[in-house]
Motif scaffolding. Structure first.
Motif, PDB file in Angstrom:
ATOM      1  N   GLU A 199      34.317  48.809  91.107  1.00 43.75           N
ATOM      2  CA  GLU A 199      35.640  48.591  91.745  1.00 43.75           C
ATOM      3  C   GLU A 199      35.263  47.918  93.159  1.00 43.75           C
ATOM      4  N   SER A 200      34.027  48.183  93.484  1.00 46.57           N
ATOM      5  CA  SER A 200      33.838  47.277  94.922  1.00 46.57           C
ATOM      6  C   SER A 200      33.719  45.775  94.483  1.00 46.57           C
ATOM      7  N   LEU A 201      33.250  45.632  93.163  1.00 42.68           N
ATOM      8  CA  LEU A 201      33.313  44.257  93.013  1.00 42.68           C
ATOM      9  C   LEU A 201      34.502  43.892  92.633  1.00 42.68           C
ATOM     10  N   SER A 202      35.343  44.548  92.089  1.00 46.01           N
ATOM     11  CA  SER A 202      36.796  43.929  91.943  1.00 46.01           C
ATOM     12  C   SER A 202      37.509  43.763  93.091  1.00 46.01           C
ATOM     13  N   TYR A 203      37.234  44.612  94.000  1.00 48.69           N
ATOM     14  CA  TYR A 203      37.848  44.409  95.402  1.00 48.69           C
ATOM     15  C   TYR A 203      37.713  43.071  96.062  1.00 48.69           C
ATOM     16  N   PHE A 204      36.209  42.916  95.905  1.00 51.09           N
ATOM     17  CA  PHE A 204      35.691  41.750  96.468  1.00 51.09           C
ATOM     18  C   PHE A 204      36.284  40.391  95.844  1.00 51.09           C
ATOM     19  N   LEU A 205      36.626  40.619  94.438  1.00 50.51           N
ATOM     20  CA  LEU A 205      37.100  39.344  93.794  1.00 50.51           C
ATOM     21  C   LEU A 205      38.608  39.155  94.087  1.00 50.51           C
ATOM     22  N   ALA A 206      38.974  40.262  94.517  1.00 52.05           N
ATOM     23  CA  ALA A 206      40.610  40.512  94.660  1.00 52.05           C
ATOM     24  C   ALA A 206      41.122  39.522  95.986  1.00 52.05           C
ATOM     25  N   GLN A 207      39.867  39.548  96.990  1.00 53.35           N
ATOM     26  CA  GLN A 207      40.121  38.856  98.435  1.00 53.35           C
ATOM     27  C   GLN A 207      40.267  37.401  98.250  1.00 53.35           C
ATOM     28  N   ASN A 210      37.893  34.747  98.334  1.00 53.80           N
ATOM     29  CA  ASN A 210      36.964  34.239  97.177  1.00 53.80           C
ATOM     30  C   ASN A 210      37.442  33.463  96.277  1.00 53.80           C
ATOM     31  N   ASN A 212      37.970  30.828  93.842  1.00 49.67           N
ATOM     32  CA  ASN A 212      37.359  29.804  93.882  1.00 49.67           C
ATOM     33  C   ASN A 212      37.986  28.598  93.224  1.00 49.67           C
ATOM     34  N   LYS A 214      39.427  28.155  90.292  1.00 53.17           N
ATOM     35  CA  LYS A 214      39.325  28.189  89.071  1.00 53.17           C
ATOM     36  C   LYS A 214      40.274  29.171  88.076  1.00 53.17           C
ATOM     37  N   LYS A 215      40.802  30.193  88.996  1.00 55.13           N
ATOM     38  CA  LYS A 215      41.685  31.226  88.304  1.00 55.13           C
ATOM     39  C   LYS A 215      43.192  30.952  88.408  1.00 55.13           C
TER      40      LYS A 215
ATOM     41  N   THR B  11      36.100  51.104 100.838  1.00 51.10           N
ATOM     42  CA  THR B  11      36.444  50.928  99.530  1.00 51.10           C
ATOM     43  C   THR B  11      36.043  51.853  98.546  1.00 51.10           C
ATOM     44  N   SER B  15      38.455  54.080  95.735  1.00 49.94           N
ATOM     45  CA  SER B  15      38.007  54.209  94.208  1.00 49.94           C
ATOM     46  C   SER B  15      38.002  55.862  93.974  1.00 49.94           C
ATOM     47  N   ILE B  77      45.200  47.323  95.587  1.00 50.74           N
ATOM     48  CA  ILE B  77      44.246  46.829  96.684  1.00 50.74           C
ATOM     49  C   ILE B  77      42.926  46.550  95.909  1.00 50.74           C
ATOM     50  N   LEU B  78      42.795  47.389  95.270  1.00 49.61           N
ATOM     51  CA  LEU B  78      41.224  47.181  94.493  1.00 49.61           C
ATOM     52  C   LEU B  78      41.029  46.126  93.446  1.00 49.61           C
ATOM     53  N   LEU B  80      42.407  46.183  90.591  1.00 50.70           N
ATOM     54  CA  LEU B  80      42.125  46.720  89.204  1.00 50.70           C
ATOM     55  C   LEU B  80      43.311  46.404  88.215  1.00 50.70           C
ATOM     56  N   HIS B  84      39.075  42.365  84.380  1.00 43.98           N
ATOM     57  CA  HIS B  84      37.794  41.444  84.728  1.00 43.98           C
ATOM     58  C   HIS B  84      37.094  41.616  83.356  1.00 43.98           C
ATOM     59  N   PHE B 109      37.678  46.803  83.413  1.00 42.66           N
ATOM     60  CA  PHE B 109      36.637  45.915  82.951  1.00 42.66           C
ATOM     61  C   PHE B 109      36.228  45.967  81.432  1.00 42.66           C
ATOM     62  N   LYS B 188      29.128  38.615  95.559  1.00 37.67           N
ATOM     63  CA  LYS B 188      28.959  39.793  95.837  1.00 37.67           C
ATOM     64  C   LYS B 188      27.846  40.430  94.833  1.00 37.67           C
TER      65      LYS B 188
END
Lengths: 215, 215
Positions: A199-207, A210, A212, A214-215, B11, B15, B77-78, B80, B84, B109, B188
Motif C-alpha cells: 500500500e505504500s507503493l500504491s500511495y506513491f503511484l497515486a501521487q 509520479n 508518467n 502513460k496512464k 501512510t 494502511s 488516499i492510498l 487502492l 495495480h 494488486f 519507489k
C-alpha cells in the motif's frame, strides 16, 4: 558495550554490515575502510563508524577494519553464533515456502517443525520438516528446543496462536498475518506486513508528481 | 491536503487504519470513535486523530467517524481504488507462493505475470499466471500494463533486474532479495528483508536480560 541502548534500527544496520563483510570475506578481502564499504554497498561511512563504535573499538587507524575479525564480532553481537530452532505455524503456501528460505540457513536459523490444524496436512513433510498438529505445539517445542515461532496463519487466528506459543515459552516471534498483535511480557514480536509495503507503493503511484504520462 | 509532507510511517499507519475500518464495516459498524478503534486494535487514539487530520476533516464531534465513508477516503488516499498490475520476477518458491498471496488481492494488486530465466519454467503457469522469459519483460509489461514489480531472485541478480524493470518504466518495486539496491530517478523501492527481521530476533534472544533460565 552500551548494548542496552541500541535501537532496532541500529541492529538492522548491523545485519546489513555483516552481510556486506561476509561478501568481502568471501572475495578474500582482508582489511577494509568504512569509506570502501559505504561506496561498494551504497551506505553511509560516518554511520558505519558510529554504529560499530557502539559495540567496541574495531577500526585500526590507517588500516580500517579487519574483515574476518569484524564478521566474527558482528556474528556474536547479533547472536548468530548460536543456532536458533524455528517452528512455522501455518503450513499454507507461505509457510511451506519459508521452510527452505535460504535466509534462514544463512542466519543460523533451522526450521525444525511446521504446525497446522488441517488433518490432511498433519503428519506430512515439507522437505524433511514434519507438519505437526498445532495442539501438540508445547510438547514438540520443548522436545525440539524451538526458540523462534513464525506465524503464517490467516489474520483472525494470529492472536490466539501468538498466545499459545508465548505460553509455551517462546520469546521471539515473526508474524506474517496482516493484523496488529498484542504481546505480553518480554516477548519480541516482528511483524512482516506485506500489505502495508504494497500500500505504500500504491500511495506513491497515486501521487500526481509520479504521473508518467502513460496512464 | 498536505499530502506531499506525509512520511512513510504515516501512510503505513493509514494502511493499518483502513484494515481496521474494513473489519468494522464488515461487522456492520456505522460510526466509531478514535478511542474505540484504538482500544479494539491496540493502537493510539491521539495518533489516529492526528494522522487522519493530515488528510481532511473526517471526524464529526459527538459521533466519531463514519466507518464506510472513511474507508472510501482512505482507499482513495492510498490509491487502492485503482487496480495495480504486478509482475513477480523469480519463479522460485517465494515467487510462486506470492502469486496467490491474499494480501495482494485484498489491496487491489493483481499478479499478472511471472518471469524467470529457467527454460524449464518458462511457458508454465502458476495458477493462471504464465511464467515468461525475463528477456521479454519490457514487451510483456507494456502489453499487460504492469506497474509494480516484485523481485524474488537471488541477491546477486537483484540489482540488474531492478535496472531492467525501471528501464521498462516500472515506478514501484518490492524487493525480497536480501541485498541493498540502488534506485535511480523517481522509483519507489520497498525492500522486505526477512534476514534483517530474523537477526533482530536473534539479537533480542542473545541479550542476557532475556535469559529465561531454561537454556
Amino acid at each position: 558495550m552500551k548494548v542496552e541502548k541500541i535501537s532496532e534500527l541500529t541492529t538492522n544496520r548491523m545485519s546489513v554490515y555483516l552481510r556486506c563483510l561476509n561478501e568481502l570475506a568471501a572475495e578474500g578481502t582482508k582489511t577494509v575502510s568504512s569509506e570502501t564499504i559505504a561506496k561498494r554497498f551504497h551506505l553511509n561511512s560516518a554511520q558505519i563508524r558510529k554504529d560499530l563504535a557502539y559495540f567496541g573499538e574495531f577500526g585500526v587507524r590507517g588500516v580500517g577494519y579487519y574483515v574476518e575479525e569484524l564478521c566474527e564480532h558482528l556474528t556474536k553481537i547479533l547472536g548468530l553464533n548460536k543456532e536458533h530452532r524455528v517452528a512455522i505455524i501455518g503450513a499454507g503456501r507461505l509457510g511451506t515456502a519459508l521452510t527452505d528460505y535460504y535466509g534462514f540457513t544463512q542466519s543460523n536459523f533451522v526450521v525444525s517443525a511446521l504446525f497446522d490444524t488441517d488433518k490432511n496436512k498433519i503428519g506430512q513433510r515439507v522437505r524433511d520438516v514434519i507438519i505437526y498438529d498445532i495442539k501438540d505445539f508445547d510438547q514438540v517445542a520443548k522436545k525440539d528446543k524451538i526458540d523462534v515461532a513464525v506465524i503464517t496463519v490467516p489474520a483472525p487466528f494470529a492472536q490466539s496462536i501468538l498466545e499459545q506459543v508465548t505460553k509455551a515459552g517462546i520469546k521471539a516471534v515473526m508474524n506474517f498475518a496482516p493484523t496488529p498483535l498484542r504481546v505480553e511480557g518480554t516477548v519480541k514480536l516482528k511483524t512482516v506486513d506485506l500489505t502495508i509495503s504494497l500500500e505504500s507503493l500504491s500511495y506513491f503511484l497515486a501521487q500526481p508528481s509520479n504521473f508518467n504520462g502513460k496512464k
